[in-house]
Design an enzyme around this catalytic site. Structure first.
Site, PDB file in Angstrom:
ATOM      1  N   HIS A 191       0.829  -1.202   0.000  1.00  0.00           N
ATOM      2  CA  HIS A 191       0.000   0.000   0.000  1.00  0.00           C
ATOM      3  C   HIS A 191       0.863   1.252   0.000  1.00  0.00           C
ATOM      4  O   HIS A 191       0.522   2.273  -0.573  1.00  0.00           O
ATOM      5  CB  HIS A 191      -0.928   0.008   1.218  1.00  0.00           C
ATOM      6  CG  HIS A 191      -2.161  -0.827   1.007  1.00  0.00           C
ATOM      7  ND1 HIS A 191      -2.848  -1.406   2.036  1.00  0.00           N
ATOM      8  CD2 HIS A 191      -2.823  -1.159  -0.116  1.00  0.00           C
ATOM      9  CE1 HIS A 191      -3.882  -2.076   1.558  1.00  0.00           C
ATOM     10  NE2 HIS A 191      -3.884  -1.943   0.245  1.00  0.00           N
ATOM     11  N   GLU A 435      16.696 -11.228 -24.241  1.00  0.00           N
ATOM     12  CA  GLU A 435      17.292 -10.847 -22.960  1.00  0.00           C
ATOM     13  C   GLU A 435      18.402 -11.798 -22.546  1.00  0.00           C
ATOM     14  O   GLU A 435      19.010 -11.638 -21.502  1.00  0.00           O
ATOM     15  CB  GLU A 435      16.220 -10.752 -21.873  1.00  0.00           C
ATOM     16  CG  GLU A 435      15.327 -11.963 -21.779  1.00  0.00           C
ATOM     17  CD  GLU A 435      14.159 -11.768 -20.828  1.00  0.00           C
ATOM     18  OE1 GLU A 435      14.242 -10.898 -19.955  1.00  0.00           O
ATOM     19  OE2 GLU A 435      13.164 -12.497 -20.970  1.00  0.00           O
ATOM     20  N   ASP A 459      17.500  -7.904 -17.947  1.00  0.00           N
ATOM     21  CA  ASP A 459      18.141  -9.212 -17.878  1.00  0.00           C
ATOM     22  C   ASP A 459      19.322  -9.315 -18.831  1.00  0.00           C
ATOM     23  O   ASP A 459      20.321  -9.948 -18.520  1.00  0.00           O
ATOM     24  CB  ASP A 459      17.138 -10.339 -18.165  1.00  0.00           C
ATOM     25  CG  ASP A 459      16.424 -10.773 -16.886  1.00  0.00           C
ATOM     26  OD1 ASP A 459      16.936 -10.468 -15.789  1.00  0.00           O
ATOM     27  OD2 ASP A 459      15.360 -11.417 -16.978  1.00  0.00           O
ATOM     28  N   CYS A 506      12.475  -2.692 -24.076  1.00  0.00           N
ATOM     29  CA  CYS A 506      11.786  -2.439 -22.815  1.00  0.00           C
ATOM     30  C   CYS A 506      12.847  -2.529 -21.726  1.00  0.00           C
ATOM     31  O   CYS A 506      14.010  -2.683 -22.006  1.00  0.00           O
ATOM     32  CB  CYS A 506      10.630  -3.403 -22.603  1.00  0.00           C
ATOM     33  SG  CYS A 506      11.054  -5.129 -22.762  1.00  0.00           S
TER      34      CYS A 506
END
Lengths: 582, 102
Positions: A191, A435, A459, A506
């Protein structure tokens, strides 16, 4: 200067003096009360409880008004917990029957339940133990008459460092004075992290133990974009951050107000910026910030939130929700990318003990060993495919054989679906996440058999440089600017070129403004980034032409150490977009 | 005197299952009624009026639950609870759904 890495949960950069929140283990002065004091002690407990409830109601109202009712609901839940008859019954029972002091009783009962939450075997619920500790702290503060002095009496800007910040502390942070925070524990789904994102305070969590070395007052930089915390940065770093912090803040606010502008370079080349998401609800941020679609939808959350494997319907509903938010744009769904070490208990028997999880049975390897699980996910993706432009991406593919196996399973799933009478998309494009260095080196061969590539730099860097970014001792080796990484990216782009395969990058590298011109110069025309970064990156690209970017890439490729690449790129960004230089 | 009872089966359909916020919503509504309300998942049977027990159901998306109310207001209580499950606990901790209920 020491640099610590953690989980980036709220982007942006902040600099300021450290305020270390005491790892306040409340000392409970009195554990027992005399028998005749029991009723007055209970009355004292109820008064304290009422005060805490009023406080939480105020937080609830504040959070609802400023952040939205879904955030207010977190405090609604706290309130309900404090009014829980079972909880109160147990606390008062201990006072009445065992003459525990209300402090001791509350602490004991709340901690007991925190342990129950932690042991349910559900990572999402385990994070909620922090909510109970929050209540414990509030109750004790009230009972012991110690106001939370540190946070309520701020007079100058600070960076808050703590073992953990509770949700209520986070929501009450004074945005003008608390410039950023960093905590030792916590995860992406706590949270506290969710609230930090909503408040847009740069934050890094899950750093691991680091407060022991900090006295308070040291200069600290929290880089919530990269998940880094610098303690005692050197003069040059301080200067860099200080000059940029405020400027970036003002600038970014302005950029965020114009989400509908298409991303183009100065000479008009269209660059697509997709969002990386983990939870379906993040599509909202992607839309608000003007992303062109979803370039990386990580599906691991589906597997982590339950003790059992998610059903086809679980997958389908989640995917459909994401696709409905972007019905006309690409949505790239990455199949399971977990190590067996991170899977719920029910999966754990499938992994060998004591081996290196990063090099073991994970991701596509795990899917190919658990075909039922893999088919379930593929079926759901194909079914959801009818609602938009879905693409499937296989993670951690290291050999062509793996890709072929995965494609074979996919075609079996297509055949199965064709025999039933459910609607599905039969011709979903299939790509791989590049990756593993082997895949980058074999990109030309892979290009013959896939519809797109997405280069997962996080990675790729780890495997290429054989360095775990979470390991302090070797973290310096882990760099997006390493010449080896640039060469691997170039190799993949070149391999895709002749077939005109779309290539995306990405990973954190593509969300970093200084790397973006370089990536475009290397030939990339689409990037998948942290959704919050879309406006900044659009601005960066608006200020460079393709020939500029190509020149940057050429020069970067001529450099032979990461440090030189890094400083060159920073210098270039300073020329084109001085307001964004960190 | 016969005690009214009401029994229904529901499936948890919201994304994150019965986490803290939905549990607190259930307990709040259940607490408004006189009748006893129990929720059962397989062999675990808990009091719907207490968040702490509800959490221990550890009911993720897709879990089937049995609601059973006995006593005054049983029908109405169960109807309201079922409606909450069906609306996926609308004011959940997650932002509102961009799409209609599915």
């Amino acid at each position: 200067m020491t640099v610590r890495r953690g989980i980036a949960v709220s982007p942006g950069v902040a600099i300021g003096p450290a305020l270390v929140l005491g790892n306040k283990n409340f000392r409970i002065p009195q554990r027992f009360v005399s028998v005749d004091a029991v009723e007055t002690e209970i009355a004292r407990f109820r008064t304290a409880l009422e005060t805490v409830c009023v406080e939480i109601e105020q937080n609830q109202q504040l959070a609802t008004e400023q952040l939205g009712k879904q955030y207010g609901a977190i405090f609604g839940a706290h309130l309900q917990l404090l009014r829980d008859k079972k909880l109160l019954g147990e606390i008062e029972g201990l006072v009445r029957e065992k003459c525990f002091s209300p402090e001791f009783a509350s602490s004991r009962v709340l901690r007991q339940y925190a342990r129950v939450f932690e042991n349910l075997g559900n990572p999402y619920l385990a994070e909620r133990a922090a909510d109970l500790f929050d209540l414990e702290r509030r109750l004790l503060t009230e009972l012991l008459g110690e106001p939370r002095e540190e946070l309520s009496h701020l007079t100058e800007p600070v960076i808050v460092l703590a073992h953990n910040l509770t949700p209520s502390e986070t929501s009450k942070l004074d945005r003008n004075l608390v410039r950023g925070f960093a905590t030792e524990v916590g995860g992406r789904t706590s949270h506290t992290a969710i609230l930090a994102g909503a408040l847009e305070i740069p934050a890094v969590v899950g750093i691991g133990s680091f407060l022991g070395d900090i006295d308070g007052g040291e200069t600290v930089v929290v880089d919530g974009t990269h998940g880094e915390v610098m303690v005692d940065p050197d003069e040059a770093a301080i200067e860099r951050y200080r000059v940029s912090e405020e400027r970036i803040r003002v600038y970014v606010e302005r950029l965020r107000s114009q989400p509908d502008v298409e991303c183009r370079t100065a000479d008009g080349e269209r660059i697509r910026l997709f969002g990386n998401i983990e939870f379906p609800e993040e599509v909202d941020v992607c839309r608000q910030r003007g992303a062109d679609g979803i370039g990386l939808y990580r599906t691991e959350f589906l597997y982590l939130e339950k003790e059992s494997e998610p059903s086809e319907e679980d997958h389908f509903q989640a995917y459909r929700r994401v696709i409905s938010a972007f019905p006309d744009s690409p949505v790239v769904i990455r199949t399971l990318d977990l190590g067996a070490d991170k899977m719920p208990a029910s999966f754990r028997t499938r992994t060998a003990e004591g081996t290196n999880p990063a090099l073991g049975l994970r991701s596509i390897r795990l899917s190919l060993r658990n075909l039922a699980l893999f088919r379930t996910q593929l079926r759901a993706i194909l079914r959801a495919g009818v609602f938009g432009d879905v693409r499937i991406m296989f993670p951690l593919v290291s050999t062509l054989l793996e890709l072929r196996q995965a494609r074979m399973i996919l075609s079996e799933v297509v055949e199965d679906l064709a025999e039933g009478n459910v609607e599905f998309a039969a011709d979903v494009p299939v790509g791989i996440m590049v990756e593993v260095p082997s895949a980058a080196l074999m990109a030309k061969e892979f290009a013959e058999e896939v519809d797109f590539f997405s280069i997962g730099t996080n990675d790729l860097i780890q495997y290429t440089l054989a360095a775990d970014r979470a390991d302090q001792e070797v973290a310096a080796l882990y760099s997006s600017a390493d010449p080896s990484i640039l060469r691997l990216i170039r190799n993949v782009v070149d391999a895709a070129g002749p077939r005109q395969l779309p290539v995306t990058v990405c990973g954190q590298m593509s969300s970093d403004p200084k790397f973006v011109p370089l990536l475009v110069g290397l030939g990339l025309r689409q990037l998948s980034v942290a959704p919050q970064m879309v406006p900044e990156l659009k601005e960066v690209l608006k200020n460079v032409t393709i020939p500029d970017a190509e020149a940057i890439a050429r020069h970067a490729l001529s450099l032979d150490v990461a440090r030189d690449v890094e400083s060159f790129l920073r210098g270039e960004l300073k020329k084109t977009c001085p307001d964004l230089v960190v | 005197m016969s005690n009214p009872t009401s029994q229904r089966t529901v499936v948890v359909s919201n994304e994150n299952g019965l986490h803290l916020v939905p549990c607190s919503q259930i307990a709040r509504v259940a607490g408004e009624y006189e009748c006893e309300i129990r929720i059962r998942k397989e062999s675990i049977d808990v009091d719907a009026k207490t968040v702490l027990e509800l959490i221990t159901l550890n009911a993720g998306q897709g879990t089937t639950l049995e609601l059973l109310a006995t006593g005054e207001g049983a029908d109405e209580a169960v109807d309201r609870l079922v409606a909450m499950f069906e609306s996926d606990f609308e004011v959940g901790e997650t932002p509102e759904r961009a799409t209609g209920p599915s």
